[in-house]
Design an enzyme around this catalytic site. Structure first.
Site, mmCIF file in Angstrom:
data_model
loop_
_atom_site.group_PDB
_atom_site.id
_atom_site.type_symbol
_atom_site.label_atom_id
_atom_site.label_comp_id
_atom_site.label_asym_id
_atom_site.label_seq_id
_atom_site.Cartn_x
_atom_site.Cartn_y
_atom_site.Cartn_z
ATOM 1 N N ILE A 125 36.512 -13.285 -9.992
ATOM 2 C CA ILE A 125 37.007 -12.153 -10.772
ATOM 3 C C ILE A 125 36.201 -10.914 -10.403
ATOM 4 O O ILE A 125 34.970 -10.915 -10.487
ATOM 5 C CB ILE A 125 36.937 -12.447 -12.292
ATOM 6 C CG1 ILE A 125 37.436 -11.238 -13.097
ATOM 7 C CG2 ILE A 125 35.563 -12.895 -12.735
ATOM 8 C CD1 ILE A 125 37.684 -11.560 -14.567
ATOM 9 N N ALA A 132 29.198 0.067 -13.125
ATOM 10 C CA ALA A 132 29.925 -0.430 -14.305
ATOM 11 C C ALA A 132 29.738 -1.932 -14.419
ATOM 12 O O ALA A 132 30.370 -2.697 -13.695
ATOM 13 C CB ALA A 132 31.411 -0.083 -14.218
ATOM 14 N N GLY A 133 28.844 -2.331 -15.338
ATOM 15 C CA GLY A 133 28.628 -3.744 -15.593
ATOM 16 C C GLY A 133 29.284 -4.132 -16.904
ATOM 17 O O GLY A 133 30.458 -4.472 -16.958
ATOM 18 N N TYR A 235 42.842 -5.009 -22.088
ATOM 19 C CA TYR A 235 43.141 -5.837 -23.260
ATOM 20 C C TYR A 235 43.234 -7.313 -22.866
ATOM 21 O O TYR A 235 42.819 -8.191 -23.635
ATOM 22 C CB TYR A 235 44.413 -5.344 -23.928
ATOM 23 C CG TYR A 235 44.307 -3.895 -24.333
ATOM 24 C CD1 TYR A 235 43.606 -3.518 -25.479
ATOM 25 C CD2 TYR A 235 44.850 -2.884 -23.538
ATOM 26 C CE1 TYR A 235 43.463 -2.188 -25.837
ATOM 27 C CE2 TYR A 235 44.728 -1.542 -23.883
ATOM 28 C CZ TYR A 235 44.024 -1.199 -25.033
ATOM 29 O OH TYR A 235 43.876 0.120 -25.374
ATOM 30 N N GLU A 244 35.112 -16.990 -21.751
ATOM 31 C CA GLU A 244 34.046 -16.871 -20.755
ATOM 32 C C GLU A 244 32.681 -17.024 -21.410
ATOM 33 O O GLU A 244 31.795 -17.727 -20.894
ATOM 34 C CB GLU A 244 34.141 -15.518 -20.052
ATOM 35 C CG GLU A 244 33.015 -15.278 -19.048
ATOM 36 C CD GLU A 244 33.102 -13.934 -18.361
ATOM 37 O OE1 GLU A 244 32.132 -13.560 -17.674
ATOM 38 O OE2 GLU A 244 34.147 -13.248 -18.501
ATOM 39 N N ARG A 245 32.488 -16.396 -22.553
ATOM 40 C CA ARG A 245 31.188 -16.462 -23.230
ATOM 41 C C ARG A 245 30.927 -17.849 -23.806
ATOM 42 O O ARG A 245 29.784 -18.308 -23.846
ATOM 43 C CB ARG A 245 31.125 -15.368 -24.297
ATOM 44 C CG ARG A 245 31.008 -13.999 -23.654
ATOM 45 C CD ARG A 245 31.299 -12.834 -24.548
ATOM 46 N NE ARG A 245 31.154 -11.593 -23.782
ATOM 47 C CZ ARG A 245 31.687 -10.428 -24.118
ATOM 48 N NH1 ARG A 245 32.404 -10.325 -25.227
ATOM 49 N NH2 ARG A 245 31.504 -9.382 -23.344
ATOM 50 N N GLN A 338 5.618 -23.861 -19.076
ATOM 51 C CA GLN A 338 4.223 -23.789 -19.532
ATOM 52 C C GLN A 338 3.636 -25.184 -19.687
ATOM 53 O O GLN A 338 2.471 -25.431 -19.336
ATOM 54 C CB GLN A 338 4.157 -23.025 -20.850
ATOM 55 C CG GLN A 338 2.748 -22.739 -21.346
ATOM 56 C CD GLN A 338 2.084 -21.607 -20.586
ATOM 57 O OE1 GLN A 338 2.745 -20.884 -19.853
ATOM 58 N NE2 GLN A 338 0.778 -21.475 -20.756
ATOM 59 N N GLU A 369 21.972 -7.502 -25.627
ATOM 60 C CA GLU A 369 22.060 -6.291 -26.444
ATOM 61 C C GLU A 369 23.511 -5.931 -26.761
ATOM 62 O O GLU A 369 23.842 -5.550 -27.888
ATOM 63 C CB GLU A 369 21.368 -5.134 -25.718
ATOM 64 C CG GLU A 369 19.853 -5.276 -25.598
ATOM 65 C CD GLU A 369 19.421 -6.331 -24.583
ATOM 66 O OE1 GLU A 369 18.293 -6.833 -24.720
ATOM 67 O OE2 GLU A 369 20.210 -6.651 -23.665
#
Length: 381
Positions: A125, A132-133, A235, A244-245, A338, A369
């Site tokens: 895709i 533009a991210g 849209y 996707e998320r 660690q 964010e």
């Protein structure tokens, strides 16, 4: 942890997926990491195993099943076997939403889906650009109508499967003056004149997952390659981003469980001051915290999987899921490194690769964010 969201059909699919990754992927980890991409043969074998495009109708090689539990199984088994790089998630978690459903015509389905399910057609895709991210509305790539064709000009970057892809779904401005209301989605076969691949991008991690720049110089694409409606691409993208998320979250928890399991084994064997380091109270508490957090996150994810199957997963819920689990993934991966001490910093240890690979999860698909902002907006703020 006990999970009650799977059926016997899912269990059989899981066994198939695990056998495929153990046989066709895990043994090639070092080779693919070195080459910066996986083999095309692995894609074809994934298709033969039924691990691609199961949402597609049976006449096109799929099973006609839309069930995100299958997506989660593929992610869990890929990372559970230590496999790397093969971008099945792009195909199954992202592109299936565009190519299998109502956005494509029957002619397009006949043209693309047989190769999509067999592994002969690798997809990507083309959304992100140098400037533009996360801000999809800010893309500069254009697609001007010229008779029965679109003429595409522009560039894309950070494109997963960019080197191997045969079909790229490009987000382009068909009405540059209309902002986000002027974006369309157009499929470009990579054999089209004017299309070229740029450099393979040199990433911090996920070395075997090929990521590239793509360039479009007067690429003439027939209007029959339009996906969905003209000027409705933004849209369409927003509608499919929750899936996707969700896919990124399944990757995150799969990777986190892998690094945790490796660490549990390591701290049982590694000794300091005459005893296994896992028996020291501070380390035992770290392990207890990580296991509990993973179990809680799994319940959260499983509920979102079921919500997605019911068509009820909202954009805000998917955003919250993505940021929470990817941040947890990073917390656990960093803590596990660690616990490996100096050996964790050595590339010969898998934990080092998982640490490198984990970092990008908080960036792609929308940064943490941006995800928090989406959740806040969904609360009415």
């Amino acid at each position: 942890m006990r999970r009650n969201i799977f059926t016997s059909d899912h269990d059989q699919f899981r066994a198939t997926a695990r056998a495929f990754f153990e046989r066709e992927c895990a043994p090639y980890t070092e080779e693919w990491e070195r080459d910066g991409k996986v083999s095309r043969e692995a894609w074809r074998k994934a298709g033969q195993a039924g691990l691609l495009g199961w949402e597609a109708p049976e006449e096109y090689g799929g099973l006609g099943i839309k069930d995100y539990r299958y997506n989660s199984i593929v992610s869990e088994e890929m990372f559970g076997t230590g496999s790397v790089g093969i971008g099945l998630g792009i195909q199954n978690d992202i592109m299936a939403s565009y190519l299998v459903g109502d956005l494509t015509t029957e002619e397009q389905k006949k043209r693309w889906l047989p190769g999509f399910t067999s592994g002969e057609i690798v997809t990507s895709i083309g959304m992100s650009e140098p400037a533009a991210g996360s801000d999809v509305a800010g893309i500069k790539t254009t697609a001007k109508r010229d008779g029965d064709h679109y003429v595409i000009n522009g560039s894309k970057t950070f494109i997963s499967n960019g080197l191997l892809s045969d079909l790229v779904m490009v987000a382009a401005k068909t009405d540059p003056a209309a902002g986000r209301k002027g974006i369309s989605l157009i499929a470009v076969e990579t054999t089209t004149p004017g299309f070229r691949r740029g450099r393979k991008l040199d990433k911090i991690g996920q070395w075997s997952a090929d990521t590239a720049e793509l360039f479009f110089d007067d690429v003439r694409v027939p209007v029959e390659n339009l996906i969905g409606e003209e000027n409705r691409g933004f849209y369409h993208l927003m509608h499919n981003l929750p899936a996707e998320r969700l896919g990124i979250a399944t990757y995150a928890i799969g990777m986190a469980r892998r690094v945790f399991d490796l660490t549990v084994a390591y701290v049982q064997e590694r000794k300091a001051f005459g005893q296994p380091i896992g028996t020291f109270q501070v380390n035992r508490h770290f392990l207890a915290e990580m296991q509990t957090k993973l179990d809680v996150a799994q319940v959260y994810l499983d509920q979102c999987l079921l919500a997605a199957n019911a068509g009820e997963l909202t954009a805000q819920e998917a955003a919250g899921l993505k940021w929470w689990i990817t941040e947890l993934q990073w917390e656990i991966t960093d803590r596990c490194l660690q616990l490996h001490g100096g050996y964790g910093y050595m590339n010969e240890y898998e934990v080092a690769r998982l640490w490198r690979d984990a970092r990008v999860q908080r960036l792609y698909g929308g940064t943490t964010e941006i995800m928090k902002d989406l959740v806040g907006r969904g609360m009415g703020f």
